[in-house]
Design a protein around this motif. Structure first.
Motif, PDB file in Angstrom:
ATOM      1  N   ALA A   2       0.834  -1.209   0.000  1.00  0.00           N
ATOM      2  CA  ALA A   2       0.000   0.000   0.000  1.00  0.00           C
ATOM      3  C   ALA A   2       0.864   1.253   0.000  1.00  0.00           C
ATOM      4  CB  ALA A   2      -0.929  -0.015   1.211  1.00  0.00           C
ATOM      5  N   LEU A   3       1.934   1.255   0.786  1.00  0.00           N
ATOM      6  CA  LEU A   3       2.780   2.450   0.835  1.00  0.00           C
ATOM      7  C   LEU A   3       3.554   2.640  -0.463  1.00  0.00           C
ATOM      8  CD1 LEU A   3       1.924   2.414   3.799  1.00  0.00           C
ATOM      9  CD2 LEU A   3       4.231   3.151   4.376  1.00  0.00           C
ATOM     10  N   ALA A   4       3.858   1.543  -1.147  1.00  0.00           N
ATOM     11  CA  ALA A   4       4.493   1.677  -2.462  1.00  0.00           C
ATOM     12  C   ALA A   4       3.488   2.207  -3.482  1.00  0.00           C
ATOM     13  CB  ALA A   4       5.045   0.325  -2.907  1.00  0.00           C
ATOM     14  N   GLU A   5       2.240   1.725  -3.421  1.00  0.00           N
ATOM     15  CA  GLU A   5       1.208   2.221  -4.336  1.00  0.00           C
ATOM     16  C   GLU A   5       0.939   3.712  -4.127  1.00  0.00           C
ATOM     17  OE1 GLU A   5      -1.367  -1.957  -4.712  1.00  0.00           O
ATOM     18  OE2 GLU A   5      -2.041  -0.349  -3.385  1.00  0.00           O
ATOM     19  N   LEU A   6       1.031   4.170  -2.891  1.00  0.00           N
ATOM     20  CA  LEU A   6       0.799   5.579  -2.582  1.00  0.00           C
ATOM     21  C   LEU A   6       2.066   6.414  -2.697  1.00  0.00           C
ATOM     22  CD1 LEU A   6      -1.498   5.006   0.524  1.00  0.00           C
ATOM     23  CD2 LEU A   6      -2.214   5.895  -1.711  1.00  0.00           C
ATOM     24  N   ASP A   7       3.171   5.785  -3.092  1.00  0.00           N
ATOM     25  CA  ASP A   7       4.463   6.461  -3.262  1.00  0.00           C
ATOM     26  C   ASP A   7       4.932   7.124  -1.960  1.00  0.00           C
ATOM     27  OD1 ASP A   7       6.643   6.983  -4.868  1.00  0.00           O
ATOM     28  OD2 ASP A   7       5.932   8.976  -5.437  1.00  0.00           O
ATOM     29  N   VAL A   8       4.681   6.431  -0.846  1.00  0.00           N
ATOM     30  CA  VAL A   8       5.162   6.916   0.451  1.00  0.00           C
ATOM     31  C   VAL A   8       6.526   6.307   0.753  1.00  0.00           C
ATOM     32  CG1 VAL A   8       4.706   7.010   2.933  1.00  0.00           C
ATOM     33  CG2 VAL A   8       2.812   7.232   1.313  1.00  0.00           C
ATOM     34  N   VAL A   9       6.630   4.982   0.602  1.00  0.00           N
ATOM     35  CA  VAL A   9       7.904   4.277   0.806  1.00  0.00           C
ATOM     36  C   VAL A   9       8.076   3.292  -0.344  1.00  0.00           C
ATOM     37  CG1 VAL A   9       9.267   2.808   2.309  1.00  0.00           C
ATOM     38  CG2 VAL A   9       7.700   4.472   3.316  1.00  0.00           C
ATOM     39  N   ASN A  10       9.177   3.418  -1.066  1.00  0.00           N
ATOM     40  CA  ASN A  10       9.479   2.484  -2.151  1.00  0.00           C
ATOM     41  C   ASN A  10      10.698   1.611  -1.843  1.00  0.00           C
ATOM     42  OD1 ASN A  10       7.498   3.258  -4.315  1.00  0.00           O
ATOM     43  ND2 ASN A  10       8.468   5.257  -4.012  1.00  0.00           N
ATOM     44  N   ASP A  11      11.608   2.136  -1.039  1.00  0.00           N
ATOM     45  CA  ASP A  11      12.810   1.389  -0.656  1.00  0.00           C
ATOM     46  C   ASP A  11      12.841   1.322   0.870  1.00  0.00           C
ATOM     47  OD1 ASP A  11      15.336   0.433  -0.052  1.00  0.00           O
ATOM     48  OD2 ASP A  11      16.361   1.609  -1.586  1.00  0.00           O
ATOM     49  N   TRP A  12      12.477   0.147   1.415  1.00  0.00           N
ATOM     50  CA  TRP A  12      12.359   0.035   2.867  1.00  0.00           C
ATOM     51  C   TRP A  12      13.711   0.038   3.566  1.00  0.00           C
ATOM     52  CZ3 TRP A  12       8.207   0.670   5.841  1.00  0.00           C
ATOM     53  CH2 TRP A  12       6.967   0.667   5.213  1.00  0.00           C
ATOM     54  N   THR A  13      14.754  -0.415   2.883  1.00  0.00           N
ATOM     55  CA  THR A  13      16.085  -0.374   3.490  1.00  0.00           C
ATOM     56  C   THR A  13      16.543   1.070   3.674  1.00  0.00           C
ATOM     57  OG1 THR A  13      16.681  -2.509   2.511  1.00  0.00           O
ATOM     58  CG2 THR A  13      18.485  -1.101   3.237  1.00  0.00           C
ATOM     59  N   ALA A  14      16.411   1.862   2.610  1.00  0.00           N
ATOM     60  CA  ALA A  14      16.779   3.277   2.705  1.00  0.00           C
ATOM     61  C   ALA A  14      15.886   4.013   3.703  1.00  0.00           C
ATOM     62  CB  ALA A  14      16.681   3.932   1.329  1.00  0.00           C
ATOM     63  N   TRP A  15      14.613   3.593   3.761  1.00  0.00           N
ATOM     64  CA  TRP A  15      13.682   4.220   4.709  1.00  0.00           C
ATOM     65  C   TRP A  15      14.119   3.960   6.158  1.00  0.00           C
ATOM     66  CZ3 TRP A  15       9.849   7.689   4.746  1.00  0.00           C
ATOM     67  CH2 TRP A  15       8.962   7.711   5.822  1.00  0.00           C
ATOM     68  N   GLU A  16      14.524   2.720   6.439  1.00  0.00           N
ATOM     69  CA  GLU A  16      14.959   2.392   7.800  1.00  0.00           C
ATOM     70  C   GLU A  16      16.205   3.180   8.179  1.00  0.00           C
ATOM     71  OE1 GLU A  16      16.156  -1.391  10.672  1.00  0.00           O
ATOM     72  OE2 GLU A  16      15.690  -1.737   8.556  1.00  0.00           O
ATOM     73  N   VAL A  17      17.159   3.292   7.237  1.00  0.00           N
ATOM     74  CA  VAL A  17      18.367   4.070   7.523  1.00  0.00           C
ATOM     75  C   VAL A  17      17.998   5.515   7.841  1.00  0.00           C
ATOM     76  CG1 VAL A  17      20.515   4.972   6.546  1.00  0.00           C
ATOM     77  CG2 VAL A  17      19.869   2.593   6.133  1.00  0.00           C
ATOM     78  N   ALA A  18      17.123   6.106   7.015  1.00  0.00           N
ATOM     79  CA  ALA A  18      16.738   7.500   7.219  1.00  0.00           C
ATOM     80  C   ALA A  18      16.032   7.693   8.562  1.00  0.00           C
ATOM     81  CB  ALA A  18      15.848   7.967   6.074  1.00  0.00           C
ATOM     82  N   VAL A  19      15.148   6.752   8.915  1.00  0.00           N
ATOM     83  CA  VAL A  19      14.381   6.883  10.157  1.00  0.00           C
ATOM     84  C   VAL A  19      15.299   6.724  11.371  1.00  0.00           C
ATOM     85  CG1 VAL A  19      12.596   5.798  11.580  1.00  0.00           C
ATOM     86  CG2 VAL A  19      12.187   6.186   9.146  1.00  0.00           C
ATOM     87  N   ARG A  20      16.151   5.707  11.359  1.00  0.00           N
ATOM     88  CA  ARG A  20      17.017   5.465  12.525  1.00  0.00           C
ATOM     89  C   ARG A  20      18.061   6.576  12.681  1.00  0.00           C
ATOM     90  NH1 ARG A  20      15.919   0.936  15.083  1.00  0.00           N
ATOM     91  NH2 ARG A  20      14.911  -0.802  13.996  1.00  0.00           N
ATOM     92  N   VAL A  21      18.643   7.019  11.593  1.00  0.00           N
ATOM     93  CA  VAL A  21      19.601   8.117  11.682  1.00  0.00           C
ATOM     94  C   VAL A  21      18.893   9.391  12.149  1.00  0.00           C
ATOM     95  CG1 VAL A  21      21.158   9.604  10.360  1.00  0.00           C
ATOM     96  CG2 VAL A  21      21.187   7.147   9.990  1.00  0.00           C
TER      97      VAL A  21
END
Length: 217
Positions: free
Chosen positions: A59-78
């Motif tokens: 759903a988040l990929a369809e809504l263009d919210v998160v497409n790369d979960w690895t990069a998303w996790e790095v961004a969130v944790r940092v």
């Protein structure tokens, strides 16, 4: 969309249970968002949420919210680590709490077999060491190094070491002998080899000793 992005942050940090994903989808639908996977997720019952995580990612990929979960996790944790670093430098709250949060977020990224943020691995280990040494080493010195680590984290990549390592100059190699000397040594060895091959072998005295000492008469 902001609420759905916040839910994605909690999800990647494993702070949002699978049972709550259908409620997050239903709230997103109520705010006017729509996608096939989001609608299917909202229809799941809390007791039947086995496929909820995959539907949430879709759903988040369809809504263009998160497409790369690895990069998303790095961004969130940092981002979380930098938030606590800012608070620590501003003397907001307990510094040990912020230090623990920074260390935990960075170690989560450095703990993967194939780290998604290899440039943060050394900094994560340094924060881990500073957390361990805070109670046993010189506290004022360690606290200053912790603050320096926070400044380095906020400055962004490339991340300099918190405690610069001493660089030593490798010992110089001894000067090579002149070529004339090397040719002389090679010639001397060759002569010794030829002399050994041309000289007749001396008869061994072992059989005579054996006969004299060991053969009964």
């Amino acid at each position: 969309m902001d609420d759905l992005a916040h839910a994605a942050e909690l999800f990647v940090l494993r702070e949002l249970d699978d049972e709550d994903l259908s409620m997050a989808a239903a709230e997103a639908l109520a705010r006017g968002l729509d996608s096939p996977a989001l609608l299917e997720l909202a229809c799941l019952h809390r007791t039947d949420c086995g496929g909820a995580p995959e539907l949430f990612r879709t759903a988040l990929a369809e809504l263009d919210v998160v497409n790369d979960w690895t990069a998303w996790e790095v961004a969130v944790r940092v981002g979380r680590a930098r938030h606590h670093a800012t608070a620590l430098l501003s003397d907001e709250g307990a510094s040990t709490h912020h230090l623990g949060a920074i260390t935990a977020q960075l170690l989560e990224l450095a703990g993967y077999p194939d780290s998604p943020a290899p440039d943060l691995e050394d900094l994560a280990r340094e924060f881990e060491s500073l957390s361990a040494y805070l109670e046993f080493a010189d506290p004022p010195k360690i606290r200053e190094e912790i603050r320096q680590g926070c400044r380095i984290l906020l400055a962004g990549p490339p991340y300099a070491p918190v405690i610069p390592q001493m660089v030593t100059t490798p010992p110089a190699r001894p000067p090579a002998r002149p070529a004339r000397w090397r040719r002389f040594v090679a010639a001397l060895r060759s002569r010794r080899a030829l002399s050994a091959e041309s000289s007749p072998r001396r008869p061994s005295v072992l059989p005579a000793i054996h006969e004299r000492c060991c053969v009964p008469r």
